[in-house]
Design a protein around this motif. Structure first.
Motif, mmCIF file in Angstrom:
data_model
loop_
_atom_site.group_PDB
_atom_site.id
_atom_site.type_symbol
_atom_site.label_atom_id
_atom_site.label_comp_id
_atom_site.label_asym_id
_atom_site.label_seq_id
_atom_site.Cartn_x
_atom_site.Cartn_y
_atom_site.Cartn_z
ATOM 1 N N LEU A 59 112.371 21.880 78.002
ATOM 2 C CA LEU A 59 111.111 21.786 77.313
ATOM 3 C C LEU A 59 111.364 22.069 75.903
ATOM 4 C CD1 LEU A 59 108.744 24.215 79.549
ATOM 5 C CD2 LEU A 59 108.851 21.519 79.706
ATOM 6 N N THR A 60 110.642 21.327 75.028
ATOM 7 C CA THR A 60 110.418 21.456 73.672
ATOM 8 C C THR A 60 108.989 21.838 73.511
ATOM 9 O OG1 THR A 60 112.145 19.578 73.304
ATOM 10 C CG2 THR A 60 110.637 20.308 71.301
ATOM 11 N N VAL A 61 108.918 23.108 72.580
ATOM 12 C CA VAL A 61 107.862 23.577 72.146
ATOM 13 C C VAL A 61 107.783 24.125 70.682
ATOM 14 C CG1 VAL A 61 107.436 24.513 74.464
ATOM 15 C CG2 VAL A 61 108.561 26.002 72.872
ATOM 16 N N PRO A 62 106.506 24.208 70.332
ATOM 17 C CA PRO A 62 106.331 24.394 68.772
ATOM 18 C C PRO A 62 106.475 25.902 68.323
ATOM 19 C CG PRO A 62 104.234 23.903 69.680
ATOM 20 C CD PRO A 62 105.103 23.462 70.787
ATOM 21 N N VAL A 63 107.295 26.396 67.460
ATOM 22 C CA VAL A 63 107.329 27.723 67.293
ATOM 23 C C VAL A 63 107.161 28.080 65.672
ATOM 24 C CG1 VAL A 63 108.529 28.403 69.117
ATOM 25 C CG2 VAL A 63 109.736 27.594 67.042
ATOM 26 N N SER A 64 106.910 29.285 65.360
ATOM 27 C CA SER A 64 106.851 29.407 63.652
ATOM 28 C C SER A 64 107.923 30.244 63.449
ATOM 29 C CB SER A 64 105.167 30.077 63.371
ATOM 30 O OG SER A 64 105.496 30.310 62.118
ATOM 31 N N PRO A 65 109.150 29.649 62.653
ATOM 32 C CA PRO A 65 110.301 30.751 62.452
ATOM 33 C C PRO A 65 109.845 31.921 61.718
ATOM 34 C CG PRO A 65 110.643 28.432 62.075
ATOM 35 C CD PRO A 65 109.097 28.605 62.294
ATOM 36 N N ALA A 66 108.701 32.076 61.110
ATOM 37 C CA ALA A 66 108.519 33.300 60.479
ATOM 38 C C ALA A 66 107.407 34.177 61.341
ATOM 39 C CB ALA A 66 107.671 33.125 58.962
ATOM 40 N N GLY A 67 106.908 33.937 62.475
ATOM 41 C CA GLY A 67 106.313 34.623 63.153
ATOM 42 C C GLY A 67 106.776 35.733 64.126
ATOM 43 N N THR A 68 105.986 36.678 64.875
ATOM 44 C CA THR A 68 106.410 37.656 65.574
ATOM 45 C C THR A 68 107.189 37.255 66.784
ATOM 46 O OG1 THR A 68 104.166 38.656 64.953
ATOM 47 C CG2 THR A 68 105.454 39.550 67.042
ATOM 48 N N HIS A 69 108.048 37.710 67.158
ATOM 49 C CA HIS A 69 108.933 37.496 68.223
ATOM 50 C C HIS A 69 108.521 37.889 69.665
ATOM 51 C CE1 HIS A 69 111.925 36.650 65.142
ATOM 52 N NE2 HIS A 69 112.548 35.973 66.178
ATOM 53 N N TYR A 70 108.528 36.874 70.783
ATOM 54 C CA TYR A 70 108.233 37.125 72.037
ATOM 55 C C TYR A 70 109.328 36.622 72.815
ATOM 56 C CZ TYR A 70 106.888 32.247 72.302
ATOM 57 O OH TYR A 70 107.009 30.848 72.326
ATOM 58 N N LEU A 71 109.025 37.074 74.128
ATOM 59 C CA LEU A 71 109.885 36.703 75.089
ATOM 60 C C LEU A 71 109.701 35.262 75.986
ATOM 61 C CD1 LEU A 71 110.894 39.969 76.729
ATOM 62 C CD2 LEU A 71 112.317 38.703 75.027
ATOM 63 N N VAL A 72 110.502 34.349 76.311
ATOM 64 C CA VAL A 72 110.222 33.458 77.386
ATOM 65 C C VAL A 72 111.065 33.833 78.436
ATOM 66 C CG1 VAL A 72 109.170 31.899 75.864
ATOM 67 C CG2 VAL A 72 111.497 31.856 76.263
ATOM 68 N N GLN A 73 110.567 33.415 79.616
ATOM 69 C CA GLN A 73 111.350 33.442 80.882
ATOM 70 C C GLN A 73 110.841 32.265 81.965
ATOM 71 O OE1 GLN A 73 110.479 37.429 81.439
ATOM 72 N NE2 GLN A 73 108.698 37.360 82.392
ATOM 73 N N VAL A 74 111.553 32.021 83.113
ATOM 74 C CA VAL A 74 110.919 31.016 84.031
ATOM 75 C C VAL A 74 111.206 31.489 85.445
ATOM 76 C CG1 VAL A 74 111.637 28.714 84.790
ATOM 77 C CG2 VAL A 74 111.817 29.150 82.477
ATOM 78 N N ARG A 75 110.079 31.355 86.079
ATOM 79 C CA ARG A 75 110.362 31.492 87.396
ATOM 80 C C ARG A 75 110.297 30.193 88.317
ATOM 81 N NH1 ARG A 75 108.338 37.065 88.760
ATOM 82 N NH2 ARG A 75 107.292 37.636 86.864
ATOM 83 N N ALA A 76 110.802 30.193 89.529
ATOM 84 C CA ALA A 76 110.595 29.126 90.196
ATOM 85 C C ALA A 76 110.087 29.226 91.490
ATOM 86 C CB ALA A 76 112.144 28.769 91.077
ATOM 87 N N ARG A 77 109.202 28.242 92.120
ATOM 88 C CA ARG A 77 108.279 28.488 93.205
ATOM 89 C C ARG A 77 108.414 27.400 94.138
ATOM 90 N NH1 ARG A 77 102.280 29.982 91.444
ATOM 91 N NH2 ARG A 77 102.603 27.867 90.421
ATOM 92 N N ASN A 78 108.191 27.706 95.450
ATOM 93 C CA ASN A 78 108.076 26.654 96.621
ATOM 94 C C ASN A 78 107.137 27.247 97.410
ATOM 95 O OD1 ASN A 78 109.360 28.448 98.334
ATOM 96 N ND2 ASN A 78 111.465 27.399 98.207
ATOM 97 N N ASP A 79 106.822 26.781 98.707
ATOM 98 C CA ASP A 79 105.824 27.151 99.519
ATOM 99 C C ASP A 79 105.981 28.433 99.895
ATOM 100 O OD1 ASP A 79 104.768 24.562 99.333
ATOM 101 O OD2 ASP A 79 105.779 23.536 101.170
ATOM 102 N N CYS A 80 107.386 28.804 100.004
ATOM 103 C CA CYS A 80 107.678 30.217 100.560
ATOM 104 C C CYS A 80 107.481 31.529 99.727
ATOM 105 C CB CYS A 80 109.076 30.293 101.197
ATOM 106 S SG CYS A 80 109.124 29.256 102.671
ATOM 107 N N GLY A 81 107.318 30.927 98.308
ATOM 108 C CA GLY A 81 106.763 32.186 97.571
ATOM 109 C C GLY A 81 107.648 31.961 96.129
#
Length: 95
Positions: A59-81
């Motif tokens: 993915l490509t997302v907008p950010v502000s280099p001078a801003g406060t830092h935060y975390l991104v993470q990814v989860r996977a999902r299917n019909d079982c959870g």
């Protein structure tokens, strides 16, 4: 069938005002969709969650280099959870 494992090898690179976020499929279980989470703490989606189809791995997302830092993470999902979160990556807060 089983719930997917966590997506692997999450990384991000910030260029100017955008970030490219990329990850690999889980080692176990098939993912039908992925959930990108923004958080102030690992393992939570307290800023927001966005869901994408299972064929999306970048993915490509907008950010502000001078801003406060935060975390991104990814989860996977299917019909079982839903998987545990991937490794977290720190990004500047958008806006």
């Amino acid at each position: 069938r089983v719930a997917p494992g966590a997506p692997q090898d999450l990384w991000a690179v910030v260029t100017g005002s955008t970030a490219t976020i990329r990850w690999s499929r889980p080692a176990t279980g098939a993912a039908h969709e992925y959930i990108l989470e923004g958080s102030l703490r690992y393992g939570e989606g307290d800023i927001g969650r966005v869901t994408f189809g299972g064929s999306v791995h970048e993915l490509t997302v907008p950010v502000s280099p001078a801003g406060t830092h935060y975390l991104v993470q990814v989860r996977a999902r299917n019909d079982c959870g839903e998987s545990p979160p991937s490794n977290p990556v720190a990004l500047p807060f958008p806006g």
